[in-house]
Write a protein that holds these residues in place. Structure first.
Motif, PDB file in Angstrom:
ATOM      1  N   CYS A 101       0.831  -1.207   0.000  1.00 17.51           N
ATOM      2  CA  CYS A 101       0.000   0.000   0.000  1.00 17.51           C
ATOM      3  C   CYS A 101       0.861   1.249   0.000  1.00 17.51           C
ATOM      4  O   CYS A 101       2.060   1.202   0.319  1.00 17.51           O
ATOM      5  CB  CYS A 101      -0.984   0.009   1.167  1.00 17.51           C
ATOM      6  SG  CYS A 101      -0.297   0.408   2.767  1.00 17.51           S
ATOM      7  N   VAL A 102       0.224   2.358  -0.346  1.00 22.14           N
ATOM      8  CA  VAL A 102       0.859   3.676  -0.363  1.00 22.14           C
ATOM      9  C   VAL A 102       0.009   4.631   0.456  1.00 22.14           C
ATOM     10  O   VAL A 102      -1.221   4.667   0.320  1.00 22.14           O
ATOM     11  CB  VAL A 102       1.007   4.205  -1.800  1.00 22.14           C
ATOM     12  CG1 VAL A 102       1.226   5.718  -1.829  1.00 22.14           C
ATOM     13  CG2 VAL A 102       2.168   3.511  -2.506  1.00 22.14           C
ATOM     14  N   ARG A 103       0.658   5.360   1.343  1.00 20.16           N
ATOM     15  CA  ARG A 103       0.012   6.500   2.013  1.00 20.16           C
ATOM     16  C   ARG A 103       0.226   7.695   1.097  1.00 20.16           C
ATOM     17  O   ARG A 103       1.346   8.206   0.951  1.00 20.16           O
ATOM     18  CB  ARG A 103       0.625   6.736   3.385  1.00 20.16           C
ATOM     19  CG  ARG A 103      -0.013   7.868   4.199  1.00 20.16           C
ATOM     20  CD  ARG A 103       0.639   7.904   5.576  1.00 20.16           C
ATOM     21  NE  ARG A 103       0.072   8.894   6.486  1.00 20.16           N
ATOM     22  CZ  ARG A 103       0.701   9.999   6.894  1.00 20.16           C
ATOM     23  NH1 ARG A 103       1.935  10.267   6.445  1.00 20.16           N
ATOM     24  NH2 ARG A 103       0.129  10.826   7.748  1.00 20.16           N
ATOM     25  N   LEU A 104      -0.841   8.119   0.456  1.00 19.44           N
ATOM     26  CA  LEU A 104      -0.772   9.139  -0.592  1.00 19.44           C
ATOM     27  C   LEU A 104      -1.221  10.469  -0.009  1.00 19.44           C
ATOM     28  O   LEU A 104      -2.398  10.675   0.284  1.00 19.44           O
ATOM     29  CB  LEU A 104      -1.651   8.724  -1.767  1.00 19.44           C
ATOM     30  CG  LEU A 104      -1.509   9.491  -3.068  1.00 19.44           C
ATOM     31  CD1 LEU A 104      -0.087   9.393  -3.628  1.00 19.44           C
ATOM     32  CD2 LEU A 104      -2.509   8.985  -4.096  1.00 19.44           C
ATOM     33  N   VAL A 105      -0.267  11.372   0.170  1.00 24.93           N
ATOM     34  CA  VAL A 105      -0.535  12.604   0.910  1.00 24.93           C
ATOM     35  C   VAL A 105      -1.004  13.705  -0.039  1.00 24.93           C
ATOM     36  O   VAL A 105      -0.604  13.770  -1.198  1.00 24.93           O
ATOM     37  CB  VAL A 105       0.691  13.046   1.726  1.00 24.93           C
ATOM     38  CG1 VAL A 105       1.188  11.905   2.599  1.00 24.93           C
ATOM     39  CG2 VAL A 105       1.817  13.538   0.836  1.00 24.93           C
ATOM     40  N   ILE A 152      -4.064   4.564   0.796  1.00 26.68           N
ATOM     41  CA  ILE A 152      -4.628   5.233   1.961  1.00 26.68           C
ATOM     42  C   ILE A 152      -4.408   6.726   1.756  1.00 26.68           C
ATOM     43  O   ILE A 152      -3.267   7.191   1.698  1.00 26.68           O
ATOM     44  CB  ILE A 152      -3.976   4.747   3.262  1.00 26.68           C
ATOM     45  CG1 ILE A 152      -4.261   3.250   3.465  1.00 26.68           C
ATOM     46  CG2 ILE A 152      -4.492   5.553   4.455  1.00 26.68           C
ATOM     47  CD1 ILE A 152      -3.471   2.608   4.582  1.00 26.68           C
ATOM     48  N   LEU A 153      -5.487   7.459   1.574  1.00 29.30           N
ATOM     49  CA  LEU A 153      -5.407   8.895   1.358  1.00 29.30           C
ATOM     50  C   LEU A 153      -5.091   9.586   2.682  1.00 29.30           C
ATOM     51  O   LEU A 153      -5.664   9.255   3.721  1.00 29.30           O
ATOM     52  CB  LEU A 153      -6.733   9.420   0.806  1.00 29.30           C
ATOM     53  CG  LEU A 153      -7.250   8.745  -0.474  1.00 29.30           C
ATOM     54  CD1 LEU A 153      -8.649   9.250  -0.800  1.00 29.30           C
ATOM     55  CD2 LEU A 153      -6.305   9.008  -1.640  1.00 29.30           C
ATOM     56  N   ASN A 154      -4.187  10.555   2.644  1.00 31.23           N
ATOM     57  CA  ASN A 154      -3.806  11.268   3.858  1.00 31.23           C
ATOM     58  C   ASN A 154      -3.893  12.772   3.644  1.00 31.23           C
ATOM     59  O   ASN A 154      -3.189  13.324   2.801  1.00 31.23           O
ATOM     60  CB  ASN A 154      -2.389  10.906   4.297  1.00 31.23           C
ATOM     61  CG  ASN A 154      -1.840  11.881   5.336  1.00 31.23           C
ATOM     62  OD1 ASN A 154      -0.944  12.667   5.056  1.00 31.23           O
ATOM     63  ND2 ASN A 154      -2.407  11.873   6.533  1.00 31.23           N
ATOM     64  N   ASN A 155      -4.773  13.419   4.404  1.00 27.02           N
ATOM     65  CA  ASN A 155      -4.853  14.875   4.380  1.00 27.02           C
ATOM     66  C   ASN A 155      -3.696  15.425   5.207  1.00 27.02           C
ATOM     67  O   ASN A 155      -3.758  15.480   6.428  1.00 27.02           O
ATOM     68  CB  ASN A 155      -6.197  15.338   4.938  1.00 27.02           C
ATOM     69  CG  ASN A 155      -6.363  16.842   4.921  1.00 27.02           C
ATOM     70  OD1 ASN A 155      -6.964  17.418   5.810  1.00 27.02           O
ATOM     71  ND2 ASN A 155      -5.813  17.514   3.912  1.00 27.02           N
ATOM     72  N   GLY A 202      -8.597   3.420   2.515  1.00 30.84           N
ATOM     73  CA  GLY A 202      -8.644   4.138   3.775  1.00 30.84           C
ATOM     74  C   GLY A 202      -8.512   5.638   3.658  1.00 30.84           C
ATOM     75  O   GLY A 202      -8.011   6.170   2.662  1.00 30.84           O
ATOM     76  N   ALA A 203      -8.977   6.315   4.721  1.00 36.82           N
ATOM     77  CA  ALA A 203      -8.896   7.765   4.846  1.00 36.82           C
ATOM     78  C   ALA A 203      -8.152   8.102   6.133  1.00 36.82           C
ATOM     79  O   ALA A 203      -8.678   7.869   7.230  1.00 36.82           O
ATOM     80  CB  ALA A 203     -10.296   8.371   4.863  1.00 36.82           C
ATOM     81  N   ASP A 204      -6.934   8.587   6.005  1.00 38.47           N
ATOM     82  CA  ASP A 204      -6.137   9.077   7.135  1.00 38.47           C
ATOM     83  C   ASP A 204      -6.506  10.550   7.278  1.00 38.47           C
ATOM     84  O   ASP A 204      -5.985  11.418   6.569  1.00 38.47           O
ATOM     85  CB  ASP A 204      -4.655   8.868   6.822  1.00 38.47           C
ATOM     86  CG  ASP A 204      -3.731   9.242   7.971  1.00 38.47           C
ATOM     87  OD1 ASP A 204      -4.227   9.729   9.002  1.00 38.47           O
ATOM     88  OD2 ASP A 204      -2.507   9.045   7.830  1.00 38.47           O
TER      89      ASP A 204
END
Length: 413
Positions: A101-105, A152-155, A202-204
Motif C-alpha cells: 500500500c501507499v500512504r498518498l498525501v 490510503i489517502l492522507n490529508n 482508507g482515509a487518514d
C-alpha cells in the motif's frame, strides 16, 4: 483493465517462475538486481478490522506494509518523481519492492484549487502537462490500483507546502480558509470520487495534529474548536455514510506521538484525559477504525537508553490501543517512521515491528527529492535516489522487507 482488476498477481507469478520482475531496479552501489516477490500475497478488498488486526474480505489478516509517496501536498500539486519516471513504472516498482500500500498525501489546496500542472513537474508524463492537478492524482491512484497496491489517502496539510511545524498555521484540522465543514465536505467528496475503486481502502483524516496560532488540540474535551476526537468521529462517520468500505485512520495528538495510556500515579499529570483510554473513537459503522501514530528519533519520549525502555515508551504513548481485550481495542498503524542512518533507533524500530506482526506501518518516504529535484534537494530518508529508480540505501530496503507480510528477495543477476 479497470482499477478493480489489478495485474500484479499474474505479473508476480510469472516473475517467480521465470526469475523476472515487472521492472528492473538499480541499487546505489551500481550492482544490478531484480526484486522478485517470493510469494505474491493475494489481498481481497474491502478491508475491515477484527480486534487489533486489519483483515480482508475473506477474513484473512492483512499487515499494511506501506510507503509514503509525497509531493501532492506541496506547491507543485503533484507527487514527486513524475519528472523522472512514468507513473506506471514508479507504481510497478513500489509493488515489486514488496509494498502492498501507499500512504498518498495531499493538501486541501490540491483538491479545492486543482490548478493546471506545470510541464516541468511531469516531464516524464507529458500527457499530464497543463492538466488539472486532481487528474494526475487520479492517475496515480489508478496506476497503484492496477498493481494491486492499496491506497490510503492522507490529508497532510491545508495550505500547500512542506509540513510540519507549530508556526505553519496548519496544526489543526481546520484553518480560516478551510473551516471544519469545508474539510469534511472534501473528505466526503473524495470518498465518493473513489467509491468504485476497492483499492482505495482508507482515509487518514489529518496529519500530525499540533498547535496552530497558539491553540492546542485536545481529545475528548467537548470543545468544538479543539476536540480532535469529536471532529474525527464526525468526519469519519460522514465518510462512511458515503462509502462504508473505507477504513478510517485517526492519528494521535502532538505530531501523532500521543494516544497516551494511563498507568501509575506518576503518569497522571501527563495523562490529562488519557486520550483513547478515556475517550475512544466510536464510529457509526463497526470494524472500520484504525488508530495511527508516528515515531521518529527526534521525538523525546521515544529517546530511551535501552531497547526495553524504547518498547515501553512506544507502548505507553501509542501501541496500547492495540492490546487485546480492551473495550477500545483497535488496530494500530505506524503511519510514519524513517531514517537516513543504520543507527540504534532504526534498529529498535525494525525490531519492534518484527516482534509485533499485527502492527501495520508506512515508511517515510519513497521519494528521492523533497521539492523539485534541484541539486541539494535530496530526500535523504528516501527509498529512491533523485532519479526514482536507484535504491538509495539497500540495507534499508532489506530491513523493510523483513517486516513485509511476504518477504521479497533481492536476486543478483
Amino acid at each position: 483493465r479497470s482499477a478493480t482488476s489489478c495485474v500484479l498477481t499474474e505479473l508476480m507469478a510469472n516473475a517467480v517462475s521465470r526469475w523476472r520482475a515487472p521492472l528492473q531496479l538499480m541499487l546505489s552501489s551500481a550492482v544490478h538486481y531484480f526484486i522478485v516477490a517470493a510469494a505474491a500475497t493475494s489481498i481481497q478488498p474491502p478491508l475491515r478490522t477484527s480486534g487489533n488486526q486489519v483483515v480482508d474480505a475473506t477474513g484473512t489478516p492483512i499487515r499494511l506494509a506501506c510507503v509514503n509517496w509525497y509531493g501532492a501536498h506541496m506547491e507543485r500539486y503533484v507527487v514527486n518523481g513524475l519528472d523522472k519516471q512514468t507513473i506506471s513504472d514508479i507504481s510497478a516498482n513500489i509493488a515489486a519492492m514488496g509494498f502492498n500500500c501507499v500512504r498518498l498525501v495531499f493538501s486541501n489546496d490540491l483538491y479545492f484549487k486543482n490548478p493546471p500542472l506545470n510541464a516541468s513537474a511531469v516531464s516524464a508524463n507529458s500527457q499530464l502537462a497543463g492538466r488539472p492537478a486532481m487528474e494526475a492524482f487520479d492517475s496515480v491512484v489508478q496506476a497503484l490500483s492496477l498493481n494491486c497496491v492499496m491506497v490510503i489517502l492522507n490529508n497532510h496539510i491545508s495550505d500547500a507546502g512542506w509540513c510540519c511545524s507549530t508556526d505553519d498555521g496548519n496544526g489543526l484540522w481546520y484553518t480560516a480558509g478551510y473551516p471544519t465543514q469545508r474539510w469534511q465536505s472534501m473528505w466526503v467528496a473524495l470518498a465518493r470520487r473513489y467509491k468504485s475503486n476497492p483499492w482505495v481502502v482508507g482515509a487518514d483524516l489529518r496529519n500530525e495534529l499540533r498547535a496552530a496560532s497558539g491553540i492546542e488540540p485536545t481529545w475528548g474535551s467537548g470543545n468544538t474548536s479543539t476536540d480532535w476526537k469529536m471532529a474525527a468521529e464526525s468526519c469519519g462517520n460522514a465518510v462512511l455514510k458515503e462509502n462504508n468500505n473505507m477504513l478510517i485512520f485517526v492519528e494521535g495528538l502532538s505530531y501523532a506521538n500521543v494516544l497516551l495510556q494511563r498507568r501509575k500515579t506518576v503518569d497522571n499529570a501527563l495523562c490529562k484525559s488519557c486520550n483513547v483510554q478515556m475517550h475512544p473513537i466510536r464510529l457509526s459503522v463497526p470494524d472500520r477504525l484504525v488508530y495511527s501514530g508516528h515515531v521518529y528519533s527526534w521525538d523525546e519520549q521515544f529517546q530511551q537508553n535501552t531497547k526495553a525502555g524504547f518498547d515501553k515508551s512506544v507502548e505507553q504513548y501509542l501501541l496500547y490501543v492495540a492490546s487485546e481485550g480492551q473495550n477500545f481495542t483497535a488496530p494500530f498503524w505506524l503511519g510514519e517512521f524513517g531514517t537516513n542512518s543504520q543507527d540504534l533507533f532504526w534498529k529498535r524500530t525494525i525490531d519492534l515491528l518484527q516482534n509485533r506482526p499485527f502492527v501495520g506501518w508506512a515508511y517515510w518516504a519513497l521519494d528521492g527529492y523533497q521539492h523539485s529535484g534541484e541539486p541539494g534537494d535530496d530526500e535523504t530518508f528516501g527509498l529512491f535516489e533523485s532519479d526514482y529508480k536507484t535504491i538509495r540505501h539497500p540495507w534499508k530496503l532489506r530491513d523493510l522487507q523483513s517486516v513485509q507480510p511476504k518477504r521479497t528477495q533481492l536476486v543478483h543477476v
